[in-house]
Design an enzyme around this catalytic site. Structure first.
Site, short mmCIF file in Angstrom:
data_model
loop_
_atom_site.label_atom_id
_atom_site.label_comp_id
_atom_site.label_asym_id
_atom_site.label_seq_id
_atom_site.Cartn_x
_atom_site.Cartn_y
_atom_site.Cartn_z
N LYS A 99 0.86 -1.19 0.00
CA LYS A 99 0.00 0.00 0.00
C LYS A 99 0.89 1.24 0.00
O LYS A 99 1.20 1.81 1.04
CB LYS A 99 -0.94 0.00 1.20
CG LYS A 99 -2.08 1.00 1.07
CD LYS A 99 -2.96 0.67 -0.11
CE LYS A 99 -4.07 1.65 -0.31
NZ LYS A 99 -4.87 1.37 -1.52
N SER A 109 -8.63 -0.22 -5.00
CA SER A 109 -8.81 0.14 -3.60
C SER A 109 -10.29 0.36 -3.32
O SER A 109 -11.08 -0.58 -3.43
CB SER A 109 -7.97 1.37 -3.25
OG SER A 109 -7.67 1.38 -1.88
#
Length: 592
Positions: free
Chosen positions: A190, A390
């Site tokens: 991430k 996401s």
């Protein structure tokens, strides 16, 4: 008294401005009634012009003022409309062929793939496609290879140098300004916060970026090799060794079919259509062609509808009002729309078209919940565009079936949060200090005026971990995968559509039309009508918001330049990400 006079004059000025606007609009409406917009009649041997330099939205953008004036009101064509129009042109006896105007294609790779497939279908009609440009970038060339002939200006250029992507890292600037971002995240891939906490790519980020960039480039080369009859190894060598330096190189290595000036291309088109050298060619743009052939939505039974809900842009909480021209997925607005589709008995299936990097994790979960309720009664199918990552994947994962293009960017299952600490910056750089009182120990937690305590940091990280666990559970449940498998493919990692299908995040490779057909089959209907949401808004309120937002954007672009404006947008996104848990793509990914 002075204050009263100021307020009175300001109110009077606002009233006068409003009256002027209303006067011109009413005048235009009356004028439009007297002089209705021109009716477009197609003639035989017309050539449909497709300009690849025009940006495409998922859903067409309507200029409210022009709509009121009854003029051409489309400011940006919708991708599905364009694909449908190209399909109509294939069977339209008036349309002889397509002329592709090449240049710099501003659209993403998923959009580019959809256009390319539409042209491939068009070719089945036996009609011609000619392409011409002065400067042809790689996304435009990927589409251009579908043409029978590709012509390049003799002094022009074909960009054929391979793919690259670059990220702006601002940690050094923040250090100099003594600004501490205080970053929290879960998922080793991430990398959304890397520009704030690192000065270069992490090893994990470099690995994932190399993987999806390699997937997209391999697909790009395969698509060109098939059409130009040149193997992928040779094409790779052309790019790797910098062999395409000018127009002559492009012709020499068989990437184009000829070097011609514009007038020579027009002569070639006349010959192809069967016109004499003195005859004038007949061109029609996509916008005018749509005016000529009518609404592109599929006709069918009014009580059997397939609803296409477009979800494009950042995911935000609230109703999205006051955002000017920005395209956003506002949670309150979309919850209302989804509930409307659920309660409408004539809507038999819903197709969610997602083109989003994500955003607010809370807003994504609220939208996910509403879609989950619809799924209990009606099929829900997702079609992914340039990216559905996401938060964009969060709202997709519950679908009965998920379609993506091979070069869609998706996944990025991970979350992060940013709480900036500006205390040192204000104290040392500006000489500004803060003081106050509070009724509880953590009453001022998250303020920018001081660093977080260790306990506060722990609270935030626990929240991040909890949201990440929920995200993974949503994916595991929606995709029917063990949570251990989801954990191994999550970690915030971005995948290409092709790779996402291989690991189970996507069911099939295909475009929006494939998803619509699938939804209709799942609902057991035929002869359905297609309805698109959100419905186009041309109200005065929308006009005023659009004018305000457009002016702001134009002024910023003019002041900063296109490249600096892109940097500004990234910094603005980082600012919006502060203070809430985010599920969004690592950064603005631009692959050229």
């Amino acid at each position: 008294m002075k204050s009263f006079i100021k307020m009175f004059l300001a109110a009077l000025l606002a009233f006068v401005v409003l009256c002027v606007i209303v006067f011109f609009i009413l005048t235009a409406v009356v004028g439009g009634m007297v002089n209705p917009s021109e009716e477009i009649t197609l003639r035989q041997n017309t050539i449909l012009t497709v300009d690849l330099s025009e940006p495409l939205m998922e859903q067409k953008r309507i200029d409210p003022l022009n709509a009121v004036l009854q003029q051409t009101s489309i400011t940006a064509n919708g991708l599905h409309d364009v694909v449908t129009l190209i399909g109509k042109a294939a069977s339209d006896d008036h349309i002889k062929g397509i002329y592709l105007k090449l240049g710099e294609n501003p659209n993403g790779w998923g959009t580019t793939e959809a256009l390319r497939k539409a042209l491939l279908d068009f070719k089945q009609s036996g009609k011609f496609i000619y392409a011409y440009g002065d400067i042809i970038d790689q996304p435009a060339y990927y589409i251009a290879v579908m043409a029978d002939k590709i012509f390049l200006n003799p002094q022009g250029m074909l960009d054929f140098r391979g793919f690259s992507m670059q990220t702006i890292y601002v940690k050094g600037a923040l250090d100099r300004l003594e600004i501490q971002p205080q970053v929290f995240y879960n998922g080793k891939f991430k990398s959304a916060t890397e520009p704030l906490r690192l000065t270069r790519m992490s090893d994990e980020n470099r690995l994932q970026a190399s993987a999806y960039l390699g997937d997209l480039y391999a697909h790009f080369l395969e698509g060109i090799a098939w059409r130009r009859n040149v193997d992928t190894a040779t094409l790779f060598r052309y790019a790797n060794e910098g062999m395409i330096r000018n127009a002559g190189d492009a012709l020499r290595y068989k990437l184009v079919d000829g070097l011609k000036y514009h007038d020579e291309v027009m002569s070639a088109l006349r010959e192809r259509v069967g016109f004499s050298p003195s005859e004038r060619l007949r061109f029609v743009s996509l916008t005018r062609y749509e005016q000529a052939v009518g609404n592109t939505a599929a006709s069918g039974a009014a009580d059997q509808k397939v609803a296409v809900l477009y979800a494009q842009g950042d995911i935000i909480t609230g109703d999205g009002k006051g955002d000017g021209e920005d395209v956003r997925i506002a949670s309150e607005k979309y919850i209302h729309l989804i509930h409307k589709l659920w309660s409408d008995s004539s809507v038999k299936a819903v197709v969610l078209r997602v083109n989003s990097p994500g955003g607010s994790a809370l807003a994504a979960d609220e939208i996910w919940r509403e879609l989950q309720l619809v799924k209990k009664d009606k099929p829900v199918v997702v079609s992914m565009g340039d990216y559905a990552a996401s938060g964009g994947y969060y709202i997709s994962c519950m679908a009965d079936s998920i379609f993506a293009e091979p070069n869609t960017l998706t996944g990025s299952i991970g979350v992060f949060g940013i709480v900036p600490n500006l205390q040192t910056f204000f104290n040392d750089k500006l000489g500004v200090t803060f003081d106050g009182v509070k009724t509880a120990q953590y009453a001022d937690a998250g303020t920018m005026s001081r660093p977080l305590t260790e306990a506060e940091k722990q609270f935030i990280q626990q929240s991040i971990d909890s949201v990440y666990a929920t995200f993974k559970h949503r994916v595991a449940d929606g995709r029917h995968l063990p949570e251990s498998v989801v954990d191994s493919i999550a970690q915030g990692r971005v995948w290409s559509g092709r790779a996402a299908q291989r690991i189970g995040l996507v069911d099939r490779l295909g475009g929006l039309n494939d998803a619509i057909a699938c939804a209709a089959r799942m609902a057991g209907i035929s002869g359905y009508s297609l309805h698109e949401y959100p419905e186009t808004n041309t109200s005065l309120q929308q006009l005023l918001r659009r004018v305000s937002g457009s002016r702001k954007t134009i002024m910023l672009k003019e002041a900063l330049g296109s490249d600096n404006y892109r940097i500004f947008q990234q910094l603005e996104t980082a600012t919006r990400s502060s203070g809430g848990i985010q599920a969004r793509l690592p950064y603005t990914i631009i692959i050229r």
